[in-house]
Each structure stands twice: as structure tokens, then as C-alpha cells.
Design a protein around this motif. Structure first.
Motif, PDB file in Angstrom:
ATOM      1  N   GLN A  57      -2.949  72.680  39.978  1.00 26.06           N
ATOM      2  CA  GLN A  57      -2.627  72.986  41.389  1.00 26.06           C
ATOM      3  C   GLN A  57      -3.677  72.995  42.322  1.00 26.06           C
ATOM      4  O   GLN A  57      -3.523  72.354  43.435  1.00 26.06           O
ATOM      5  N   ARG A  58      -4.785  73.368  41.750  1.00 24.34           N
ATOM      6  CA  ARG A  58      -5.858  73.457  42.573  1.00 24.34           C
ATOM      7  C   ARG A  58      -6.421  72.008  43.080  1.00 24.34           C
ATOM      8  O   ARG A  58      -6.790  71.535  44.098  1.00 24.34           O
ATOM      9  N   ALA A  59      -6.404  71.210  42.058  1.00 22.92           N
ATOM     10  CA  ALA A  59      -7.000  69.797  42.078  1.00 22.92           C
ATOM     11  C   ALA A  59      -6.061  69.119  42.910  1.00 22.92           C
ATOM     12  O   ALA A  59      -6.675  68.024  43.389  1.00 22.92           O
ATOM     13  N   SER A  60      -4.672  69.289  42.801  1.00 21.23           N
ATOM     14  CA  SER A  60      -3.804  68.333  43.674  1.00 21.23           C
ATOM     15  C   SER A  60      -3.728  68.668  44.975  1.00 21.23           C
ATOM     16  O   SER A  60      -2.601  68.103  45.510  1.00 21.23           O
ATOM     17  N   PRO A  68       3.800  67.717  43.586  1.00 20.38           N
ATOM     18  CA  PRO A  68       5.152  68.058  42.721  1.00 20.38           C
ATOM     19  C   PRO A  68       4.719  68.245  41.255  1.00 20.38           C
ATOM     20  O   PRO A  68       5.378  68.956  40.505  1.00 20.38           O
ATOM     21  N   VAL A  69       3.947  67.600  40.858  1.00 17.33           N
ATOM     22  CA  VAL A  69       3.499  67.481  39.321  1.00 17.33           C
ATOM     23  C   VAL A  69       2.905  68.804  38.899  1.00 17.33           C
ATOM     24  O   VAL A  69       3.430  69.281  37.844  1.00 17.33           O
ATOM     25  N   ALA A  70       1.997  69.347  39.839  1.00 15.53           N
ATOM     26  CA  ALA A  70       1.519  70.725  39.607  1.00 15.53           C
ATOM     27  C   ALA A  70       2.640  71.794  39.636  1.00 15.53           C
ATOM     28  O   ALA A  70       2.551  72.709  38.777  1.00 15.53           O
ATOM     29  N   THR A  86       4.669  67.351  26.326  1.00 14.30           N
ATOM     30  CA  THR A  86       5.940  67.308  26.827  1.00 14.30           C
ATOM     31  C   THR A  86       6.306  67.614  28.286  1.00 14.30           C
ATOM     32  O   THR A  86       6.942  66.986  29.166  1.00 14.30           O
ATOM     33  N   ALA A  87       5.801  68.753  28.475  1.00 11.83           N
ATOM     34  CA  ALA A  87       5.941  69.363  29.670  1.00 11.83           C
ATOM     35  C   ALA A  87       5.058  68.578  30.979  1.00 11.83           C
ATOM     36  O   ALA A  87       5.665  68.181  31.853  1.00 11.83           O
ATOM     37  N   PHE A  88       3.922  67.755  30.273  1.00 12.92           N
ATOM     38  CA  PHE A  88       3.151  67.125  31.258  1.00 12.92           C
ATOM     39  C   PHE A  88       3.889  65.724  31.443  1.00 12.92           C
ATOM     40  O   PHE A  88       4.017  64.972  32.538  1.00 12.92           O
ATOM     41  N   HIS A  89       4.614  65.087  30.537  1.00  7.62           N
ATOM     42  CA  HIS A  89       5.401  63.847  30.618  1.00  7.62           C
ATOM     43  C   HIS A  89       6.399  64.248  31.590  1.00  7.62           C
ATOM     44  O   HIS A  89       6.822  63.217  32.613  1.00  7.62           O
TER      45      HIS A  89
END
Lengths: 166, 304
Positions: A57-60, A68-70, A86-89
Motif C-alpha cells: 500500500q505504501r509503495a503504490s 487497486p492492486v494494493a 493466488t491473492a497476488f495473481h
């Protein structure tokens, strides 16, 4: 009327050309911002040792495409259910503009992210960054060339159509 | 929240479906490789019936570890090195597995073979009762050692003692090497330890005690599970600096304590360091005080 019609046709062709070239431009943006996220992730993980969803979240924060990915990642992890890869994908497929070969790099990173000590995490992040930088170079040199060519060609088709009609 | 609330829903629901009398007294849920999951209470043990006879695979255990570590093992390396992970609320998960050595020291754990989800208790008033008993026997306590075998409620008693001293205006520093007393998790305390308590979380006991004396000016230092002679030396230095120490140690009787020497020549024992010693067991439930000692003299013993 004829002049207005011709102008509208050329503009429509130019817009269509832009639309067809959009994936190429989006890919460049997604890759540029993605590399930025990876650079920001390094101190978040190695120095601050923040947990992954907070680190992401901080990096994005400065990269609109990746925000939205974060958020998705944070929701998925917060439920204590799915594994991280899986969550990351699932979060990655919401990023507009990433191609299969870019997704493969990110997915590979997702398999190892968070699973080792900070020094190994940095190695993984650097390896992914180098791979994505190669993809970005390709996207810039060939992809943008293709995008410009597509725009010009479709616009020229519009001009040709106007000439034929007149 | 209970420690099992942090499990994936399949396991969580299975734990919650235990009989009410079991759920109320549940102390531990143990996950072991290639074996069914077992739930333990004070004097009972039942398998997680909802899971049938399903046994755990390595992948299940690895995934559980990843989930309880928020998929961020790099941030929990120090905990893994000490074979546990902390959960919010002061609960902890003990981990069994293979040690990974790097340059002569323990680096982390691999091949996780077992997990023990253990409920942390917060029993208010237990410490006060103990101190009152010493008071009634005419021996007020300065430095106190709580000696007990594992799972007898040492940490719970120390937690309440820290809170009691702090609420009575003493400046207390808790050296919490394994985040058990304060339940510190992501910058928050899991337990209320009083208004005058500072916590040195994750500090090795000896270094933490010295840092506390140098920088925090405590009236009393609270430290859990004294181990090596370095810890005992630090206790001795704290006492000679005029700081009272409340500590716990693994021992089943005063006689066992007497055998734990710590000075260079082994001439001093742990029992010599503390003026008061409480021997605790779980005979009548965790936290059963068996004996009270003061200056080497047994003051009180529980009725058999």
C-alpha cells in the motif's frame, strides 16, 4: 457540410487509431509504474520490515495504476484464507496493460514474496525489476513504434476515405 | 479475539464447533504433520471432529505459517528463530520444525512439523493475592521469583504482578524477549500492564535489563523465563543497582532451584538472588501456588 463531414471522418479515424494503440501505451505505463513500486518496496521490506499488504500500500501510493492492486491484496490477505501467490495473481489481473510475459514475471515474484528473510527478498525484487526493465525497453522501442504506426495508418485510412468520398 | 480466530475458516469453524464445555476451557490447538488436529483443555484432549480423520500435510502447515505471519516471514525471522509467532491479543503459536544454521548460529526454521495455537490468559488479581499472602505472613516482597514447570501459568502471574506494581505507582519495566507478557504486536500492547509500565519488546533478557537500568530508571524490572548464567548475572547487577526484580524460571521445586548455580564458581544459586520465591504448579489448575519461600525459609505450603 462536406468540409465538416470530412473533418469528422478524419477525427474519427485518428481516435480509432489512438484506441487501437492504447494497449501498447498502457503497457509502458503499467511497467514504468510497476518498476517504481518495486523500488519503493525494497526499503519497506528490508528496512522497515512492514508486512506485505502494508508495504505494498505504501509503495503504490504514487502509482495510480497499482493502487487497486494494493487494496485487493489487503482485502484478500485480511481474510486469512488464500495463499499469497493466488491473492497476488488475482490482484495483478486488475492492472490494465500488463501482457502475458509481464504477468509471468510478477507471478513468479508472487511465489517467493514474503517467504524468506529480507536479504533474499531484496534479491527477488531486484531480479524481477531487471526482468521488467527489459520488458519495458522492448515496450518502449517496439511497442510504442507499433502504436505510432497504428495511429498514423488508421488516420491515413480516414484521410483516404475522405478523398474517395469527395 | 482467540488465537484460533486467526485460522482459515475451515479450521476456525471446526474449533468453534467443539462442545461448549470444551470450547470454554480450550487451552491449545495442536497441528502436527501427518496426524489429526488435537484440542487440549486442562484435563481433556479431543480431536477436531469436524475434520474427521484428516491428517495434516506439509503444505497445510506451511500455508498456516504463512497466513499467521501475514505472508511476511521476513518481518518475523527473529520470532521464527525462537520457534514461535505472536498473534494479536498476546496469543502465540509455538512452532516445531528443523533448525537452519548459518555461520554457527540459528538462522530460521524450515520443514515445519507442528504448530501449537496457545491461548494467552489475563487473570486479574492473581498476583495481588500472592503478594498479600507474603504480607500476611509478615514478609513483604522486594524481589520475587516464580518457579514452575511449563504451562503452569508463570507468565499470567508475572503479567498480573507487573500490572499490580504499576497500578500502585511503581515505575515498572517489562523486558519481554518473546512478546509474551505484554503481547506486543505491530506497535500495540495485547494486555494492559498499568500506567507506569514500559516494555522492552524483543530484547534479550540480560541486555534488556541493563538497558532498562541505564535509560528507563525503573523501580522494578519484570522478566520471564530466566535461563542462562548471563540472565542471572543481569539480575544480580539489577539488584545491586537497587532495582527490584520480579522474574520466572522453569523449576518444579525449591530444591531444584537450589541446584541452579550461576556465578563463575557456581557458588551462588538462583534462590540466593531473590528474597521471595513462589513455587507454582497446575495440580488444581494453572497457577496453583504450592509453596512460598522467603530468604531460604519455607513460609507456607498448600494443603495436600
Amino acid at each position: 457540410m462536406k468540409l465538416l463531414g470530412a473533418l469528422l471522418t478524419v477525427m474519427a479515424a485518428w481516435w480509432l487509431g489512438r484506441l487501437m494503440a492504447r494497449p501498447y501505451r498502457l503497457r509502458v505505463t503499467a511497467l514504468e509504474q510497476g518498476i517504481g513500486v518495486l523500488e519503493q518496496l525494497r526499503p519497506e521490506i528490508a528496512w522497515h520490515q512492514r508486512i506485505l499488504d502494508v508495504a505494498f500500500q505504501r509503495a503504490s501510493r504514487s502509482y495510480s495504476v497499482w493502487q487497486p492492486v494494493a487494496e485487493i491484496l489487503s482485502q484478500q490477505i485480511g481474510q486469512h484464507e488464500s495463499n499469497f501467490a493466488t491473492a497476488f495473481h488475482q490482484a495483478l489481473i486488475t492492472v490494465p496493460g500488463l501482457w502475458e510475459k509481464d504477468l509471468a514475471v510478477w507471478d513468479e515474484l508472487g511465489q517467493v514474496l514474503g517467504q524468506s528473510s529480507a536479504e533474499f527478498q531484496i534479491d527477488h525484487l531486484q531480479a524481477a525489476e531487471a526482468e521488467l526493465a527489459r520488458n519495458l525497453n522492448e515496450a518502449r522501442s517496439q511497442g510504442l513504434k507499433t502504436a505510432r504506426l497504428t495511429e498514423i495508418l488508421v488516420s491515413l485510412v480516414g484521410v483516404a476515405l475522405v478523398i474517395v468520398l469527395i | 479475539m482467540e488465537p484460533w480466530d486467526y485460522l482459515p475458516h475451515l479450521w476456525r469453524d471446526a474449533v468453534r464447533s467443539l462442545a461448549p464445555e470444551h470450547l470454554a476451557t480450550l487451552e491449545e490447538v495442536r497441528f502436527r504433520l501427518d496426524r489429526p488436529v488435537l484440542c487440549y483443555g486442562p484435563n481433556w484432549c479431543v480431536p477436531l471432529s469436524k475434520m474427521g480423520s484428516a491428517v495434516l500435510r506439509q503444505q497445510d502447515l506451511d500455508e498456516l505459517v504463512s497466513i499467521i505471519a501475514d505472508h511476511s516471514l521476513y518481518a518475523r525471522v527473529e520470532e521464527l528463530r525462537q520457534a514461535y509467532l505472536t498473534l494479536p491479543g498476546g496469543h502465540r503459536v509455538g512452532i516445531a520444525g528443523s533448525a537452519v544454521w548459518k555461520e554457527g548460529s540459528l538462522a530460521t526454521m524450515t520443514d515445519i512439523a507442528g504448530l501449537n495455537f496457545r491461548r494467552a490468559r489475563d487473570v486479574k488479581g492473581a498476583g495481588q493475592t500472592l503478594l498479600q499472602t507474603f504480607q500476611e505472613l509478615g514478609r513483604p516482597v522486594q524481589s520475587l521469583l516464580v518457579a514452575a514447570p511449563p504451562r503452569c501459568g508463570k507468565t499470567t502471574l508475572l503479567r498480573d504482578l507487573a500490572r499490580h506494581f504499576s497500578e500502585n505507582g511503581e515505575r515498572v519495566t517489562v523486558v519481554d524477549e518473546r512478546s509474551e507478557i505484554a503481547g506486543f504486536y505491530r506497535g500495540r500492547y495485547g494486555f494492559w500492564l498499568g500506567p507506569h509500565t514500559d516494555v522492552l519488546d524483543g530484547w534479550p533478557k540480560a541486555e534488556g535489563m541493563m538497558a532498562a537500568i541505564r535509560t528507563l530508571g525503573p523501580d522494578r524490572v519484570v522478566v520471564d523465563e530466566l535461563g542462562g548464567s548471563g540472565d542471572m548475572g543481569a539480575v544480580a547487577r539489577a539488584l545491586s543497582a537497587g532495582v527490584s526484580v520480579v522474574a520466572s524460571i522453569h523449576a518444579g521445586s525449591y530444591q531444584q532451584l537450589e541446584r541452579i548455580g550461576f556465578s563463575d564458581r557456581g557458588s551462588r544459586t538462583v534462590g540466593d538472588l531473590f528474597d521471595a520465591v513462589a513455587i507454582v504448579s497446575r495440580r488444581l489448575g494453572p497457577g496453583t501456588v504450592e509453596e512460598l519461600w522467603h530468604a531460604g525459609e519455607r513460609l507456607w505450603r498448600v494443603e495436600a
